[in-house]
Design a protein around this motif. Sequence first.
Motif, short mmCIF file in Angstrom:
data_model
loop_
_atom_site.label_atom_id
_atom_site.label_comp_id
_atom_site.label_asym_id
_atom_site.label_seq_id
_atom_site.Cartn_x
_atom_site.Cartn_y
_atom_site.Cartn_z
N ALA A 5 47.64 34.22 52.44
CA ALA A 5 48.83 34.70 52.64
C ALA A 5 48.99 35.70 53.36
N LEU A 6 47.98 36.82 53.14
CA LEU A 6 48.19 38.01 53.94
C LEU A 6 47.44 38.01 55.39
N ILE A 7 46.21 37.12 55.42
CA ILE A 7 45.85 36.74 56.55
C ILE A 7 46.84 35.88 57.64
N LYS A 8 47.55 34.98 57.04
CA LYS A 8 48.55 34.24 57.91
C LYS A 8 49.54 35.03 58.43
N SER A 9 49.89 36.28 57.82
CA SER A 9 50.95 37.30 58.20
C SER A 9 50.40 37.93 59.68
N ILE A 10 48.78 37.81 59.98
CA ILE A 10 48.32 38.16 61.04
C ILE A 10 48.64 37.34 61.97
N ALA A 11 47.96 36.07 61.61
CA ALA A 11 48.01 34.70 62.77
C ALA A 11 47.93 33.53 61.96
N GLU A 12 48.65 32.67 62.23
CA GLU A 12 48.63 31.41 61.47
C GLU A 12 47.48 30.53 61.58
N ASN A 13 46.79 30.81 62.61
CA ASN A 13 45.60 30.12 62.83
C ASN A 13 44.51 30.96 63.09
N LEU A 14 44.37 32.27 62.68
CA LEU A 14 43.41 33.29 63.09
C LEU A 14 41.85 32.52 63.06
N ASP A 15 41.07 32.75 64.16
CA ASP A 15 39.79 32.51 64.25
C ASP A 15 38.81 33.76 64.43
N LEU A 16 38.15 34.23 63.23
CA LEU A 16 37.32 35.34 63.44
C LEU A 16 35.77 34.99 63.89
N VAL B 130 41.38 30.30 59.52
CA VAL B 130 42.21 30.17 58.34
C VAL B 130 42.31 28.54 57.97
N PRO B 131 42.33 27.48 58.91
CA PRO B 131 42.17 26.15 58.10
C PRO B 131 41.07 25.89 57.43
N ASN B 132 39.82 26.44 57.76
CA ASN B 132 38.41 26.44 57.03
C ASN B 132 38.72 26.98 55.56
N TYR B 133 39.24 28.21 55.74
CA TYR B 133 39.71 28.92 54.48
C TYR B 133 40.35 28.31 53.40
N ALA B 134 41.50 27.68 54.36
CA ALA B 134 42.45 27.06 53.36
C ALA B 134 41.95 25.81 52.67
N LYS B 135 40.87 24.99 53.44
CA LYS B 135 40.30 23.92 52.82
C LYS B 135 39.44 24.20 51.85
N LEU B 136 38.76 25.47 51.96
CA LEU B 136 37.94 25.80 50.59
C LEU B 136 38.69 26.19 49.37
N ILE B 137 39.83 26.81 49.83
CA ILE B 137 40.67 27.10 48.49
C ILE B 137 41.32 25.89 48.18
N GLU B 138 41.78 24.98 48.82
CA GLU B 138 42.20 23.63 48.10
C GLU B 138 41.19 22.73 47.40
N ASP B 139 39.99 22.80 48.04
CA ASP B 139 38.81 22.12 47.32
C ASP B 139 38.34 22.76 46.16
N THR B 140 38.51 24.21 45.90
CA THR B 140 38.20 25.06 44.67
C THR B 140 39.44 24.65 43.66
N ARG B 141 40.58 24.42 44.37
CA ARG B 141 41.78 24.25 43.47
C ARG B 141 41.79 22.85 42.55
N ARG B 142 41.16 21.84 43.65
CA ARG B 142 41.25 20.54 42.91
C ARG B 142 39.98 20.37 41.95
N ALA B 143 38.76 21.22 42.23
CA ALA B 143 37.65 21.13 41.36
C ALA B 143 38.04 21.65 40.06
N LEU B 144 38.88 22.90 40.02
CA LEU B 144 39.29 23.52 38.83
C LEU B 144 40.33 22.55 38.07
N GLU B 145 41.18 22.07 38.94
CA GLU B 145 42.23 21.12 38.02
C GLU B 145 41.14 19.78 37.32
N GLU B 146 40.29 19.29 38.22
CA GLU B 146 39.41 18.28 37.70
C GLU B 146 38.86 18.63 36.54
#
Length: 139
Positions: A19-30, A36-52
């Motif tokens: 959320a903080l990084i998106k305040s810098i740039a929505e699609n920040l590429d370092l 940001v999209p790769n980071y968001a995907k990893l966050i979502e994969d982790t969230r799904r694994a935890l839920e499972e």
Amino acid sequence: MGLKTRGSAQLDKAQRRIALIKSIAENLDLGYNLTVPNYAKLIEDTRRALEEYNTLLPELSEARQKLEQLEKELGETSERMLTGVALKFGKSSMEYAKAGGSNRKRSKGSSPEQSEGLATLPVEKNGSKSGNGKVNSVN
């Protein structure tokens, strides 16, 4: 007793960070695939694994309870099987020993070291002898 569900400190931290990084740039590429999209995907994969994981816990707890019940039943049946062999063939039989029973007559005689260290005092019918040879009356 059921297993406890868990959370993830790393997941919580990453959700705040994105959320903080998106305040810098929505699609920040370092670079180096740090986007940001790769980071968001990893966050979502982790969230799904935890839920499972948390969804599977009740099933695992139920499976453990079933296993413990079956083990208890198996232990009781094993005892009953050995008792059945003892009833049919006797506790002194070879069949009883083959089934896993211990022959008490053999096991008592096989350890003479146990009785060597114990001092025994003679006992009379109407009294007992003390260590000094005197008879103590028992009423």
